[in-house]
Design an enzyme around this catalytic site. Sequence first.
Site, mmCIF file in Angstrom:
data_model
loop_
_atom_site.group_PDB
_atom_site.id
_atom_site.type_symbol
_atom_site.label_atom_id
_atom_site.label_comp_id
_atom_site.label_asym_id
_atom_site.label_seq_id
_atom_site.Cartn_x
_atom_site.Cartn_y
_atom_site.Cartn_z
ATOM 1 N N LYS A 1 0.838 -1.212 0.000
ATOM 2 C CA LYS A 1 0.000 0.000 0.000
ATOM 3 C C LYS A 1 0.871 1.260 0.000
ATOM 4 O O LYS A 1 0.716 2.138 -0.840
ATOM 5 C CB LYS A 1 -0.936 0.025 1.229
ATOM 6 C CG LYS A 1 -1.874 -1.166 1.321
ATOM 7 C CD LYS A 1 -2.813 -1.046 2.516
ATOM 8 C CE LYS A 1 -2.128 -1.120 3.868
ATOM 9 N NZ LYS A 1 -1.478 -2.416 4.178
ATOM 10 N N ARG B 1 -10.231 0.711 8.278
ATOM 11 C CA ARG B 1 -9.725 -0.610 8.618
ATOM 12 C C ARG B 1 -10.745 -1.454 9.351
ATOM 13 O O ARG B 1 -10.473 -2.595 9.704
ATOM 14 C CB ARG B 1 -8.542 -0.407 9.558
ATOM 15 C CG ARG B 1 -7.254 -0.934 9.023
ATOM 16 C CD ARG B 1 -6.222 -0.476 10.006
ATOM 17 N NE ARG B 1 -5.021 -1.215 9.926
ATOM 18 C CZ ARG B 1 -3.941 -0.784 9.287
ATOM 19 N NH1 ARG B 1 -3.957 0.323 8.602
ATOM 20 N NH2 ARG B 1 -2.840 -1.492 9.347
ATOM 21 N N ARG C 1 11.438 -5.351 5.254
ATOM 22 C CA ARG C 1 11.292 -3.911 4.942
ATOM 23 C C ARG C 1 12.297 -3.072 5.733
ATOM 24 O O ARG C 1 12.550 -3.323 6.904
ATOM 25 C CB ARG C 1 9.870 -3.464 5.280
ATOM 26 C CG ARG C 1 9.700 -1.947 5.176
ATOM 27 C CD ARG C 1 8.272 -1.501 5.262
ATOM 28 N NE ARG C 1 7.510 -2.203 6.272
ATOM 29 C CZ ARG C 1 6.185 -2.213 6.321
ATOM 30 N NH1 ARG C 1 5.487 -1.550 5.416
ATOM 31 N NH2 ARG C 1 5.565 -2.867 7.267
ATOM 32 N N ARG D 1 10.859 -1.098 11.268
ATOM 33 C CA ARG D 1 9.754 -0.747 12.157
ATOM 34 C C ARG D 1 9.689 -1.743 13.313
ATOM 35 O O ARG D 1 9.854 -2.941 13.106
ATOM 36 C CB ARG D 1 8.431 -0.795 11.373
ATOM 37 C CG ARG D 1 8.017 0.560 10.826
ATOM 38 C CD ARG D 1 6.895 0.491 9.843
ATOM 39 N NE ARG D 1 5.723 -0.270 10.255
ATOM 40 C CZ ARG D 1 4.599 -0.364 9.540
ATOM 41 N NH1 ARG D 1 4.509 0.271 8.377
ATOM 42 N NH2 ARG D 1 3.585 -1.075 9.960
ATOM 43 N N ARG E 1 -0.745 -8.860 13.171
ATOM 44 C CA ARG E 1 -1.363 -7.850 12.300
ATOM 45 C C ARG E 1 -2.164 -8.518 11.184
ATOM 46 O O ARG E 1 -3.229 -8.025 10.794
ATOM 47 C CB ARG E 1 -0.284 -6.929 11.715
ATOM 48 C CG ARG E 1 0.225 -5.903 12.746
ATOM 49 C CD ARG E 1 1.607 -5.362 12.417
ATOM 50 N NE ARG E 1 1.716 -4.799 11.089
ATOM 51 C CZ ARG E 1 2.870 -4.664 10.430
ATOM 52 N NH1 ARG E 1 4.008 -5.067 10.986
ATOM 53 N NH2 ARG E 1 2.888 -4.123 9.248
HETATM 54 P P1 AP5 Z 1 4.737 -1.569 1.950
HETATM 55 O O1 AP5 Z 1 4.360 -0.824 0.729
HETATM 56 O O2 AP5 Z 1 5.492 -0.837 2.997
HETATM 57 O O3 AP5 Z 1 3.462 -2.332 2.562
HETATM 58 P P2 AP5 Z 1 2.121 -1.790 3.234
HETATM 59 O O4 AP5 Z 1 0.981 -2.423 2.523
HETATM 60 O O5 AP5 Z 1 2.143 -0.314 3.335
HETATM 61 O O6 AP5 Z 1 2.232 -2.505 4.629
HETATM 62 P P3 AP5 Z 1 2.185 -1.933 6.120
HETATM 63 O O7 AP5 Z 1 2.921 -2.923 6.949
HETATM 64 O O8 AP5 Z 1 2.618 -0.516 6.173
HETATM 65 O O9 AP5 Z 1 0.683 -2.028 6.400
HETATM 66 P P4 AP5 Z 1 -0.002 -2.038 7.755
HETATM 67 O O10 AP5 Z 1 -1.398 -1.884 7.326
HETATM 68 O O11 AP5 Z 1 0.281 -3.218 8.585
HETATM 69 O O12 AP5 Z 1 0.686 -0.846 8.543
HETATM 70 P P5 AP5 Z 1 0.223 0.653 8.856
HETATM 71 O O13 AP5 Z 1 1.413 1.486 8.907
HETATM 72 O O14 AP5 Z 1 -0.881 1.029 7.966
HETATM 73 O O15 AP5 Z 1 5.577 -2.856 1.477
HETATM 74 C C1 AP5 Z 1 6.100 -3.795 2.415
HETATM 75 C C2 AP5 Z 1 7.479 -4.283 1.949
HETATM 76 O O16 AP5 Z 1 7.332 -5.037 0.740
HETATM 77 C C3 AP5 Z 1 8.453 -3.149 1.606
HETATM 78 O O17 AP5 Z 1 9.738 -3.521 2.011
HETATM 79 C C4 AP5 Z 1 8.363 -3.026 0.065
HETATM 80 O O18 AP5 Z 1 9.588 -2.578 -0.488
HETATM 81 C C5 AP5 Z 1 8.049 -4.461 -0.346
HETATM 82 N N1 AP5 Z 1 7.169 -4.537 -1.525
HETATM 83 C C6 AP5 Z 1 6.083 -3.753 -1.789
HETATM 84 N N2 AP5 Z 1 5.482 -4.122 -2.938
HETATM 85 C C7 AP5 Z 1 6.207 -5.178 -3.405
HETATM 86 C C8 AP5 Z 1 6.088 -6.015 -4.575
HETATM 87 N N3 AP5 Z 1 5.105 -5.818 -5.480
HETATM 88 N N4 AP5 Z 1 6.994 -7.011 -4.730
HETATM 89 C C9 AP5 Z 1 7.991 -7.204 -3.826
HETATM 90 N N5 AP5 Z 1 8.148 -6.440 -2.714
HETATM 91 C C10 AP5 Z 1 7.268 -5.445 -2.508
HETATM 92 O O19 AP5 Z 1 -0.376 0.497 10.317
HETATM 93 C C11 AP5 Z 1 0.457 0.237 11.430
HETATM 94 C C12 AP5 Z 1 -0.348 0.195 12.703
HETATM 95 O O20 AP5 Z 1 -0.969 1.463 12.942
HETATM 96 C C13 AP5 Z 1 -1.505 -0.817 12.742
HETATM 97 O O21 AP5 Z 1 -1.059 -2.106 13.097
HETATM 98 C C14 AP5 Z 1 -2.420 -0.177 13.786
HETATM 99 O O22 AP5 Z 1 -1.955 -0.436 15.082
HETATM 100 C C15 AP5 Z 1 -2.267 1.305 13.513
HETATM 101 N N6 AP5 Z 1 -3.263 1.811 12.542
HETATM 102 C C16 AP5 Z 1 -3.001 2.360 11.320
HETATM 103 N N7 AP5 Z 1 -4.133 2.706 10.701
HETATM 104 C C17 AP5 Z 1 -5.143 2.374 11.535
HETATM 105 C C18 AP5 Z 1 -6.562 2.452 11.443
HETATM 106 N N8 AP5 Z 1 -7.181 2.959 10.353
HETATM 107 N N9 AP5 Z 1 -7.290 2.002 12.489
HETATM 108 C C19 AP5 Z 1 -6.714 1.506 13.594
HETATM 109 N N10 AP5 Z 1 -5.380 1.378 13.749
HETATM 110 C C20 AP5 Z 1 -4.600 1.810 12.721
HETATM 111 MG MG MG Z 2 2.320 1.060 4.921
#
Ligand code: AP5
Ligand code: MG
Length: 217
Positions: A13, A88, A127, A160, A171
């Site tokens: 994402k 979410r 990552r 992270r 997660r």
């Molecule tokens: P990356 O693009 O970083 O993945 P992502 O989908 O953004 O994954 P996240 O881990 O950031 O998602 P998340 O939803 O768990 O975390 P968030 O920060 O939103 O890619 C991942 C890796 O893969 C990278 O190294 C990249 O280079 C590689 N990659 C990407 N695409 C690729 C491909 N096509 N092929 C190969 N490699 C690839 O949330 C964190 C925390 O915040 C949550 O756990 C929660 O506690 C809180 N939170 C956030 N939003 C909310 C909400 N709305 N409600 C409640 N709590 C929330």
């Molecule tokens: Mg992300």
Amino acid sequence: MRLILLGPPGAGKGTQAVSVAKEFSIPHISTGDIFRLNIKQGTQLGLKAKSILDSGLLVPDDLVVEIVEDRLKQEDCKNGFLLDGFPRTIVQAKSLDTILNNSNISLNFAINIQVDKSILVERAVGRRICKECGATYHVLFKPSKNPDSCELCGGELYQRPDDNEKTVSKRIEVYLRETAPLIEYYKSSGVLATIDGQKPIDMVLEEIFKLLRKDKV
Ligand code: AP5
Ligand code: MG
Ligand code: ZN
């Protein structure tokens, strides 16, 4: 263009959001990034959020909705926005509908980046993120040209705290229970678009661009 990006942890994402936001000149709003910035700055919100993020659970709906509602009121969202990691839960999705309805606007797409569960842990655990500019790398799939620093700004790379195997598994479990039902929710409202997130990064981006350009003409 008003978009949301759906998908499990590690789906790509954030990676895709940076390019899409740039191409369409819309702000990239990541609720995860907002929490991490607050944790870094030691704000009240950061203090509340830290243990929740570290455990892989979700921040309470009312807190997240208030943050997003305030953010969407800002001037730079007038021509659209890209939400990454919000909504979410069904409660958050319904709140977003209310916020948009009140402004007489609606979503163009909810883009679901589909990735098999088996490769998500590897994606997240490998990552690395630049401390200075936030650029995202992967030790195998998108390595920095400089071994231990950012190829864009020379900043130090870090992992992270929630990108360890145990927390990533938590997660994913939370995603399946709380967030996956949003796929049906957006299918019913007719805005769901599914993208194969298992292809290489630039091919996934190309698929997203194809979808969005089609909508433009
Ligand atoms: P990356 O693009 O970083 O993945 P992502 O989908 O953004 O994954 P996240 O881990 O950031 O998602 P998340 O939803 O768990 O975390 P968030 O920060 O939103 O890619 C991942 C890796 O893969 C990278 O190294 C990249 O280079 C590689 N990659 C990407 N695409 C690729 C491909 N096509 N092929 C190969 N490699 C690839 O949330 C964190 C925390 O915040 C949550 O756990 C929660 O506690 C809180 N939170 C956030 N939003 C909310 C909400 N709305 N409600 C409640 N709590 C929330
Ligand atoms: Mg992300
Ligand atoms: Zn950098």
